[in-house]
Design an enzyme around this catalytic site. Structure first.
Site, PDB file in Angstrom:
ATOM      1  N   GLU A  50       0.870  -1.175   0.000  1.00  0.00           N
ATOM      2  CA  GLU A  50       0.000   0.000   0.000  1.00  0.00           C
ATOM      3  C   GLU A  50       0.906   1.223   0.000  1.00  0.00           C
ATOM      4  O   GLU A  50       1.705   1.409   0.914  1.00  0.00           O
ATOM      5  CB  GLU A  50      -0.898   0.013   1.234  1.00  0.00           C
ATOM      6  CG  GLU A  50      -1.944  -1.095   1.238  1.00  0.00           C
ATOM      7  CD  GLU A  50      -2.819  -1.061   2.478  1.00  0.00           C
ATOM      8  OE1 GLU A  50      -2.659  -0.130   3.300  1.00  0.00           O
ATOM      9  OE2 GLU A  50      -3.645  -1.962   2.626  1.00  0.00           O
ATOM     10  N   ASP A  61      -5.720   8.594  10.131  1.00  0.00           N
ATOM     11  CA  ASP A  61      -4.402   8.101  10.525  1.00  0.00           C
ATOM     12  C   ASP A  61      -3.953   8.658  11.863  1.00  0.00           C
ATOM     13  O   ASP A  61      -4.281   9.790  12.230  1.00  0.00           O
ATOM     14  CB  ASP A  61      -3.380   8.454   9.443  1.00  0.00           C
ATOM     15  CG  ASP A  61      -3.647   7.708   8.152  1.00  0.00           C
ATOM     16  OD1 ASP A  61      -3.634   6.470   8.197  1.00  0.00           O
ATOM     17  OD2 ASP A  61      -3.885   8.354   7.121  1.00  0.00           O
TER      18      ASP A  61
END
Length: 273
Positions: A50, A61
């Site tokens: 990724e 995040d």
């Protein structure tokens, strides 16, 4: 669509193991070091990569990946450079899937049609967009699939059975189970909760289901890969980069070696070695 994702899962299944996915932020801490890491990952046994598209407001995040995005942006990383980086990787590696992960804003600014064309040209295999819900599938998901890119959907512990059919309707490639509520890299899910979630999600789809968020060690990766169809490790890899920066904040060869060694350890654990 490319068959690299499908082939990666088939190879893992034939070896009676789950897949290992690894996340890095493109351009962290700088383009050269990041690209060296990307190429080094090809020799670690990782099944897919990724590649994070740096963004100034990565709301899903945690602190580690937020900092990685900021380092990359400060070093001059752009979406154009991310695609060029993926293309150079694909020129040297024909097999390992590359999934671009991030947020819609940079793509919107780039232009959807231009982005999809350039992503396909770069040898990208799929997309994970955190902030595009299924109600907006016409915006990018369906065009991406028409262009030959898988569109990986995120499923969370709060995605109930009524919601799952909507979330998974246009999903392709695999399903990414976010094993904890909240942001990346801050806590880990219990094994029994992953097992229950896997069984519940798999009743709604035939796609493979990988588990991510909060996996920090080789032991955890191996356990999660047995409970689902694979494990994704991100923040733990990014932490290695952050902990080994040169005094001026730049990258170095030691970072590349340490990341590769850690990912090799993860891959061996997932493979049962």
């Amino acid at each position: 669509m490319t068959r690299r994702i499908e082939t990666a899962f088939a190879k893992a299944k034939s070896a009676d193991r789950g897949v290992l996915g690894v996340f890095i932020t493109a351009g962290d801490p700088d383009l050269e070091t990041s690209e060296n890491i990307l190429h080094a990952l090809a020799d670690t046994g990782v099944d897919f990569i990724e590649l994070g598209m740096p963004f100034s407001d990565p709301m899903a995040d945690g602190p580690a990946i937020q900092a990685a995005s900021l380092r990359a942006l400060k070093a001059g990383m752009t979406l154009q450079k991310t695609l060029a980086m993926a293309k150079r990787f694909r020129a040297k590696n024909a097999d390992i899937p590359i999934i671009l992960m991030g947020y819609y804003n940079p793509i919107y600014i780039y232009g959807n049609d231009a982005f999809l064309k350039d992503a396909v040209d770069a040898g990208v295999d799929g997309l994970i967009l955190v902030d595009l819900p299924p109600e907006e599938d016409e915006e990018l998901c369906i065009p991406a699939k028409q262009a030959g890119l898988s569109f990986v959907r995120l499923v969370t512990p709060t995605t109930n059975d009524n919601r799952l059919p909507t979330v998974l309707a246009e999903a392709s490639g695999f399903v990414y189970y976010v094993s904890v509520t909240g942001i990346t890299g801050t806590k880990s899910a219990a094994a029994d909760s992953i097992d229950i979630a896997y069984k519940r999600i798999s009743s709604h789809t035939d796609l493979p289901i990988v588990t991510g968020f909060g996996i920090k060690t080789a032991k955890q990766a191996a356990e999660v890969a047995k409970l689902s169809d694979g494990a994704v490790v991100g923040s733990a890899v990014v932490d290695i980069i952050a902990s080994n920066l040169s005094q001026d904040g730049s990258g170095n060869d030691d970072i590349v070696r340490k990341v590769a060694a850690f990912v090799s350890e993860l891959a061996n654990a997932v493979s049962g070695k």
